[in-house]
Design a protein around this motif. Structure first.
Motif, PDB file in Angstrom:
ATOM      1  N   HIS A  98      27.813  18.001  33.053  1.00 43.18           N
ATOM      2  CA  HIS A  98      26.733  17.062  32.603  1.00 43.18           C
ATOM      3  C   HIS A  98      27.255  15.495  32.778  1.00 43.18           C
ATOM      4  CE1 HIS A  98      23.016  15.988  31.191  1.00 43.18           C
ATOM      5  NE2 HIS A  98      23.545  15.056  30.447  1.00 43.18           N
ATOM      6  N   THR A  99      26.166  14.567  33.286  1.00 46.46           N
ATOM      7  CA  THR A  99      26.507  13.261  33.410  1.00 46.46           C
ATOM      8  C   THR A  99      25.412  12.472  32.840  1.00 46.46           C
ATOM      9  OG1 THR A  99      27.383  13.791  35.706  1.00 46.46           O
ATOM     10  CG2 THR A  99      26.740  11.491  35.172  1.00 46.46           C
ATOM     11  N   LEU A 100      26.239  11.617  31.867  1.00 44.82           N
ATOM     12  CA  LEU A 100      25.475  10.340  31.140  1.00 44.82           C
ATOM     13  C   LEU A 100      25.494   9.223  31.900  1.00 44.82           C
ATOM     14  CD1 LEU A 100      27.005  11.204  27.589  1.00 44.82           C
ATOM     15  CD2 LEU A 100      24.683  11.766  28.553  1.00 44.82           C
ATOM     16  N   LEU A 101      24.555   8.013  31.624  1.00 46.03           N
ATOM     17  CA  LEU A 101      24.606   6.721  32.145  1.00 46.03           C
ATOM     18  C   LEU A 101      25.496   6.027  31.311  1.00 46.03           C
ATOM     19  CD1 LEU A 101      23.722   4.724  34.295  1.00 46.03           C
ATOM     20  CD2 LEU A 101      21.597   4.417  32.581  1.00 46.03           C
ATOM     21  N   GLY A 102      26.574   5.432  31.708  1.00 42.50           N
ATOM     22  CA  GLY A 102      27.460   4.638  30.796  1.00 42.50           C
ATOM     23  C   GLY A 102      27.042   3.274  30.542  1.00 42.50           C
ATOM     24  N   GLY A 103      27.931   2.603  30.030  1.00 42.34           N
ATOM     25  CA  GLY A 103      27.597   1.139  29.805  1.00 42.34           C
ATOM     26  C   GLY A 103      26.925   0.792  28.269  1.00 42.34           C
ATOM     27  N   ALA A 104      26.414  -0.284  28.076  1.00 41.24           N
ATOM     28  CA  ALA A 104      25.743  -0.821  26.767  1.00 41.24           C
ATOM     29  C   ALA A 104      24.944   0.376  26.376  1.00 41.24           C
ATOM     30  CB  ALA A 104      25.231  -2.157  26.883  1.00 41.24           C
TER      31      ALA A 104
END
Length: 162
Positions: A98-104
């Motif tokens: 599964h992939t998440l959007l990273g960053g803030a």
């Protein structure tokens, strides 16, 4: 490495570093052992200002992917609330990721929920896949590799089987 990758890696380190099952392999690659599953976490650039955080568990290696097994995995994908099964031809490996959007916008709760769910699914399905299509779990492969390394070291030091 962009700011989104840096902040994602910092969050992963902060959230997971207290666990003895956590290991940082390099700047953007982490491993966590959960039950019999090993979950790989990779943080990658997505454009110049975004990041993706990929969670991947290898369920079984050396699998004979039959059309029947491929259809079962596709049906399971359609029912999963997130994530998907996959097949990597090199090593004949069934994965779940599964992939998440990273960053803030990436949060600790989201990281922990994803890690837990990927590990639970891997732990639940690895034995079923092996029973149907052969292969070995990652834990079995690592134990076998460690045993071979130990045997090689003992033979090198003059210890031999009688």
């Amino acid at each position: 490495m962009n700011d989104a990758v840096r902040s994602s890696c910092s969050l992963l380190e902060e959230v997971l570093s207290h666990s003895p099952a956590f290991q940082r392999i390099d700047k953007t690659f982490f491993v966590v052992r959960q039950g019999s599953a090993y979950v790989y976490i990779m943080v990658v650039d997505w454009g110049h200002d975004r990041a993706l955080v990929r969670f991947v568990a290898q369920l079984a290696r050396g699998v004979d992917l039959s059309p029947d097994l491929a259809m079962k995995l596709l049906r399971l994908n359609a029912r999963m609330r997130f994530g998907a099964f996959g097949f990597v031809r090199d090593g004949a490996c069934v994965t779940f990721g599964h992939t998440l959007l990273g960053g803030a916008g990436l949060g600790a709760d989201e990281v922990m929920a994803t890690l837990r769910d990927v590990a639970l699914i891997a732990d639940e399905y690895d034995d079923q896949i092996i029973e149907e299509a052969g292969g070995q779990t990652m834990q079995q492969l690592l134990e076998e590799s460690a045993l071979k390394a130990l045997q090689g070291e003992l033979e090198h030091k003059g210890w031999r089987e009688a």
